[in-house]
Structures are given as structure tokens and as C-alpha cells.
Design an enzyme around this catalytic site. Structure first.
Site, PDB file in Angstrom:
ATOM      1  N   GLU A 220       0.828  -1.216   0.000  1.00  0.00           N
ATOM      2  CA  GLU A 220       0.000   0.000   0.000  1.00  0.00           C
ATOM      3  C   GLU A 220       0.859   1.261   0.000  1.00  0.00           C
ATOM      4  O   GLU A 220       0.418   2.312  -0.438  1.00  0.00           O
ATOM      5  CB  GLU A 220      -0.947   0.022   1.208  1.00  0.00           C
ATOM      6  CG  GLU A 220      -2.212  -0.774   0.965  1.00  0.00           C
ATOM      7  CD  GLU A 220      -3.354  -0.443   1.926  1.00  0.00           C
ATOM      8  OE1 GLU A 220      -3.122   0.229   2.949  1.00  0.00           O
ATOM      9  OE2 GLU A 220      -4.485  -0.873   1.652  1.00  0.00           O
TER      10      GLU A 220
ATOM     11  N   HIS B 224       8.483 -26.428   0.304  1.00  0.00           N
ATOM     12  CA  HIS B 224       7.760 -27.485  -0.414  1.00  0.00           C
ATOM     13  C   HIS B 224       6.691 -26.914  -1.334  1.00  0.00           C
ATOM     14  O   HIS B 224       5.841 -27.646  -1.820  1.00  0.00           O
ATOM     15  CB  HIS B 224       7.147 -28.454   0.598  1.00  0.00           C
ATOM     16  CG  HIS B 224       8.188 -29.135   1.431  1.00  0.00           C
ATOM     17  ND1 HIS B 224       8.591 -30.421   1.229  1.00  0.00           N
ATOM     18  CD2 HIS B 224       8.954 -28.653   2.438  1.00  0.00           C
ATOM     19  CE1 HIS B 224       9.552 -30.728   2.094  1.00  0.00           C
ATOM     20  NE2 HIS B 224       9.786 -29.662   2.835  1.00  0.00           N
TER      21      HIS B 224
ATOM     22  N   LYS C 240     -13.572   0.446  -3.652  1.00  0.00           N
ATOM     23  CA  LYS C 240     -14.581   0.847  -2.654  1.00  0.00           C
ATOM     24  C   LYS C 240     -15.739   1.564  -3.338  1.00  0.00           C
ATOM     25  O   LYS C 240     -16.907   1.290  -3.058  1.00  0.00           O
ATOM     26  CB  LYS C 240     -13.961   1.800  -1.628  1.00  0.00           C
ATOM     27  CG  LYS C 240     -13.060   1.145  -0.622  1.00  0.00           C
ATOM     28  CD  LYS C 240     -12.755   2.154   0.476  1.00  0.00           C
ATOM     29  CE  LYS C 240     -11.682   1.661   1.406  1.00  0.00           C
ATOM     30  NZ  LYS C 240     -11.230   2.680   2.336  1.00  0.00           N
TER      31      LYS C 240
HETATM   32  O1  PA5 Z   1      -3.175   1.471   5.742  1.00  0.00           O
HETATM   33  C1  PA5 Z   1      -4.288   1.942   5.613  1.00  0.00           C
HETATM   34  O2  PA5 Z   1      -4.536   3.152   5.790  1.00  0.00           O
HETATM   35  C2  PA5 Z   1      -5.460   1.061   5.247  1.00  0.00           C
HETATM   36  O3  PA5 Z   1      -5.046  -0.266   5.089  1.00  0.00           O
HETATM   37  C3  PA5 Z   1      -6.523   1.123   6.325  1.00  0.00           C
HETATM   38  O4  PA5 Z   1      -5.978   0.716   7.540  1.00  0.00           O
HETATM   39  C4  PA5 Z   1      -7.717   0.219   5.987  1.00  0.00           C
HETATM   40  O5  PA5 Z   1      -8.247   0.571   4.739  1.00  0.00           O
HETATM   41  C5  PA5 Z   1      -8.816   0.364   7.045  1.00  0.00           C
HETATM   42  O6  PA5 Z   1      -9.222   1.690   7.153  1.00  0.00           O
HETATM   43  P1  PA5 Z   1     -10.041   2.186   8.399  1.00  0.00           P
HETATM   44  O7  PA5 Z   1      -9.206   2.065   9.612  1.00  0.00           O
HETATM   45  O8  PA5 Z   1     -10.386   3.615   8.082  1.00  0.00           O
HETATM   46  O9  PA5 Z   1     -11.278   1.313   8.495  1.00  0.00           O
END
Ligand code: PA5
Length: 486
Positions: free
Chosen positions: A338, A359, A474
Site C-alpha cells: 500500500e 515445499h 470501494k
Molecule cells: O493502511 C491503511 O490506511 C489502510 O489499510 C486502512 O488501515 C484500511 O483501509 C482500514 O481503514 P479504516 O481504519 O479507516 O477502516
């Protein structure tokens, strides 16, 4: 600078090109291993990036081209400890410790709802630090800590259903501690659909089980931003203000493990969260102050950046030599993917668990495309006494010859044998070495990987914060649901 006890290290000498006589394998190593000169050349830039990252964390006004900038995680561990020293129980850490102590007293099962950065750190800590059969142990062998379950990290109907079934089978009388369960719902934005939907469902289950008694409020801990749908819902439900825990604005989800997002579940599990913060704070200091030669953050970032960009190894394998650290590898997958997977760039992370994946993936790592760098994650000391192979009256398995060897010897031979085979085939490997698995080393390791990811992002020219690419799925999901609802 003085290193902490249990300091972790990054040992990359095995992937450096060494002077050696010409052979076909040596030729391949010269092509695919890192030349010390290339590393030396990059060092000045890496030190510049360190200064830039150090300056970024102090910025009060963030210029638009640098946004989002969520560097709050860098100073966070020390800030949390200092605030706790000054303000005691009213500090964020003090509140986490108190809430966790009460929950440990009051419930035997604890559900952690959250996804991505709001879940993966807590899961990594749970698997690393608690018994692999924690939830199966009787209460007395769990040192007073509840069983832990993770949900709200998917839209999987069946696993959530199974959790509810288990709760209704095992919990009949809410007045018995052994039959009480609590929940933390973690979402920074407060509107992540997977978590929100699971929360809505579990909130129904809670009301059904506890009725409108005080438990529905006291056993629910929302961890969220200052505003948003989750906060609004919790407030409307009458959840007391002292049950809400904050996620600071200047800390992004995957960098939030040392906020209440990771600390509250960790403290409910009975972990020493102060030791974890001390480890993380020590790593920040090491990052800021230590020379390159003694700075695992800069070393890891520089070596892996070069393997990716100069030596054309876009696949980054975290090869994990302790089953207890697999979820830590998955936490790193998310952190790297990310943070750096932007603008058509960024390495692809893979977590491999050894020796299991020898394996499955081993063949490809040894013999497949030369597009990988392998970082071994190795723990020097096992926490439990060695299980020996021992002598047996039946020797059809031919193991009596190894009777004085134990599983740690088998693992060591597998590790050395694998890395020799990779070296012989010119497959580059380096080692992240943990002296032991403890809160303190995990604190160091997680902070090291978060800092290294930011440094690598800056080297690569991508903003490591934010995840604009996740918005597309989303938006489509919400749009499709809206259409179905019409
Ligand atoms: O690293 C990030 O920002 C994302 O992976 C969020 O943690 C994830 O999308 C969850 O978001 P939220 O805490 O707003 O529900």
C-alpha cells in the site's frame, strides 16, 4: 551510539559481490548480487533522505505536493511513553492499560474488528507472542487473558457466522466471566464497509445476548478518529466516552500499530506494551542517529531499493523462519504494497514461511525467474526447550542416526542448506536477525520496517503515505450495492 539489549540487525553480506575466481556461478553472482560500489554510491543519497524524513516529521504546514504526509508514527512511541510518565492514567497509554486490565477481568473472549492497518498489526502481535493454541487453552493457562478472535477483515459470510455460532454455543450466562465476551471495533475513517457491516451484525448479537444491560456499552471499545460514522454511532449508543480510544490524524492505518489500534488488543492479550514502545522508540533513535554501518533501517531500505531498481528484482520475498512470525510477514506485505505500489512502481511483496514453503515456493526461488530478492527473517533463540528426535525401538524411519539432534538443529540445517543452495545458484539473500521474539524486538522490527518503507518510498519518488488506489474498488462496491438496493 549505545544499542539496546536484544538489538536486531540486518546482515546483507551474503548478497554483496565478493572477489572470487571466474566460474559460471561467479559470473551470475557478479550480475545478480549487489556491488559494494553501488551501495557506497547510494549512501550519500540515503543519508539525505534520512534528513528529509527527519524534517518532515516536524512540519506544521504541509505543502500540497507533499500531501498526505502522515509522519506522526516516527516520534509516536517515545511520545506515548513520555505522555504516560507525565499524565499517568489520563494519558493515551494509561487509558489503554486501564481499559485492557478491566476487559481482561471481565471477559473470556475478545473480538477484534478491523481491516488492513486496523487489524494486521494486532494479529501479527497475537501470533508472535501468544501460544499458537492460545484459544484452546483453559483460562488458567492463558495467564488471565481472554481468547482472541479477528473479524471485520472481510465480507465473508461464513466465518462471521461461525464466530456467532461459537459465541452462542459457549456463552449462555452473561453473569459468568467465562461466558462473557467483548469487542473492539477499529476503523480510523469509521466507514470501511467490511468492518462497519460486521460491527452492525455483532452489535445486534450483543444486544441479543446482554439485552440492554450495561455490558453492551462497557464491553465495547471503539477505536477511531475524532469524528466519523463510527464515533457518531458509538456516541448515539451511549458508549461511555472513556471507552473510546483515539487514532491520531497524522498517523496512517498501516503505520498505526503503536497507537491504540495495536496497543489495546496487545494489552488485552497481556503483552508488555511499554517494552514494545521502548523497542520502537529505540529504533527511531537508531534510525536518526546511527551511521549507515549500524543502521538497519537505512541498510534495509538501500539494499532492497537497489535490488529492485538496479538489479531488476521486483519481487521481494520475506522468508520467515519462525511460524510465529508469519502474520508479521503479512503485515509487512500490506505495509509495502500500500505504501509503494503507486504510479506503476513499487516492489511486490511475498511472505514465505519456511520450511513449509520450501515445499511449495522453494523450487521457484531456487530455479525460477531471477526477479527476486529474499530477506530471511531469522530468530536466534527458540523460546521453548528443544524437542529431540531421540532414540526409538523402531528405526524404519532411519532417524536413530540423528537421535541427539532436535528440531532447532533441523531448522538450522534447513536454513544454512537453503541459503547455501541460493548462493550457489546466484540468488541474493540477506538476513534480518532477531535475538529472540519479545515485545521489545517486535517493537524494534515493526518500527524498522515502517521507517525503511518511508525511506524507500522517498528514494523511489513515490509518496509512501495514503492509498489512493484502494478507493476505486470501494467506490465500485458501494455503487453496485446502491444499484442492488433500488
Ligand atoms: O493502511 C491503511 O490506511 C489502510 O489499510 C486502512 O488501515 C484500511 O483501509 C482500514 O481503514 P479504516 O481504519 O479507516 O477502516
Amino acid at each position: 551510539m549505545q544499542l539496546p539489549d536484544e538489538a536486531i540487525a540486518y546482515d546483507y553480506k551474503n548478497l554483496l559481490v565478493q572477489p572470487e575466481d571466474w566460474t559460471p556461478a561467479a559470473e551470475l553472482r557478479a550480475q545478480h548480487f549487489l556491488s559494494p560500489e553501488a551501495l557506497q554510491e547510494l549512501t550519500a543519497r540515503v543519508l539525505q533522505v534520512r534528513s528529509q524524513v527527519a524534517t518532515d516529521r516536524e512540519l506544521k504546514q504541509i505543502p500540497p505536493k507533499m500531501q498526505p504526509l502522515q509522519a506522526g508514527f516516527i516520534n509516536l512511541p517515545q511520545n506515548m511513553l513520555d505522555q504516560h510518565k507525565r499524565q499517568g492514567d489520563t494519558s493515551t497509554l494509561g487509558r489503554v492499560l486501564q481499559l485492557a486490565a478491566r476487559l481482561r477481568d471481565e471477559v473470556d473472549r475478545f473480538v477484534v474488528l478491523g481491516i488492513g492497518g486496523s487489524y494486521m498489526g494486532a494479529r501479527a502481535l497475537f501470533e508472535a507472542m501468544r501460544s499458537s493454541v492460545h484459544n484452546d487453552l483453559p483460562a488458567k493457562d492463558r495467564a488471565g487473558t481472554p481468547r482472541i478472535y479477528f473479524e471485520g477483515n472481510n465480507a465473508d459470510n461464513d466465518t462471521l457466522h461461525e464466530l456467532f455460532d461459537m459465541l452462542s454455543i459457549t456463552c449462555v450466562d452473561p453473569e459468568q466471566r467465562d461466558e462473557r465476551w467483548g469487542v473492539t471495533v477499529i476503523s480510523k475513517g469509521g466507514d470501511t464497509l467490511e468492518t462497519a457491516a460486521a460491527y452492525r451484525a455483532i452489535r445486534r448479537e450483543m444486544i441479543e445476548y446482554y439485552g440492554h444491560s450495561a455490558y453492551t456499552k462497557s464491553l465495547l471499545v471503539p477505536i477511531t478518529g475524532e469524528s466519523g460514522k463510527l464515533r457518531a454511532l458509538g456516541t448515539a449508543d451511549g458508549i461511555p466516552e472513556e471507552n473510546f480510544l483515539p487514532i491520531p490524524d497524522d498517523i496512517g492505518g498501516r503505520f498505526s500499530v503503536f497507537t491504540p489500534v495495536g496497543l489495546l488488543p496487545a494489552a488485552v492479550m497481556g503483552l508488555d506494551v511499554r517494552a514494545m514502545l521502548l523497542g520502537a522508540a529505540a529504533m527511531t533513535r537508531r534510525f536518526l542517529e546511527a551511521r549507515f554501518e549500524n543502521n538497519p533501517v537505512l541498510q534495509y531500505a538501500a539494499v532492497n531499493y537497489l535490488m529492485h531498481t538496479k538489479y531488476h528484482k521486483p519481487i521481494r520475498v520475506m522468508s520467515i523462519w519462525s511460524k510465529k512470525l508469519e502474520a508479521l510477514g503479512l503485515w509487512y506485505d500490506q505495509l509495502l504494497a500500500e505504501s509503494l505500489g503507486k504510479q506503476g512502481l513499487g516492489p511486490t511483496p511475498i511472505t514465505a514461511l519456511e520450511t513449509r514453503d520450501m515445499h511449495s515456493r522453494g523450487q521457484q526461488h531456487q530455479d525460477g525467474a531471477r526477479d527476486k530478492v529474499i530477506n530471511n527473517l531469522v530468530v536466534k533463540t527458540w523460546s521453548n526447550p528443544a524437542i529431540m528426535i531421540g532414540m526409538s525401538d523402531r528405526n524404519e524411519d532411519d532417524l536413530n542416526r540423528f537421535n541427539r539432534k532436535g528440531l532447532p538443529d533441523v531448522m538450522k540445517a534447513a536454513f544454512d542448506g537453503t541459503n547455501k543452495a541460493y548462493h550457489d545458484a546466484a540468488r541474493p539473500t540477506a538476513d534480518i536477525v532477531l535475538p529472540v521474539i519479545s515485545e521489545h524486538t517486535l517493537g524494534q522490527l515493526m518500527q524498522m520496517l515502517m521507517l525503511a518503507t518511508v525511506v524507500e518510498g522517498r528514494l523511489l519518488g513515490v509518496n509512501p503515505y495514503g492509498q489512493p488506489g484502494v478507493q476505486a474498488y470501494k467506490a465500485n462496491m458501494i455503487e453496485l450495492l446502491k444499484q442492488q438496493a433500488q
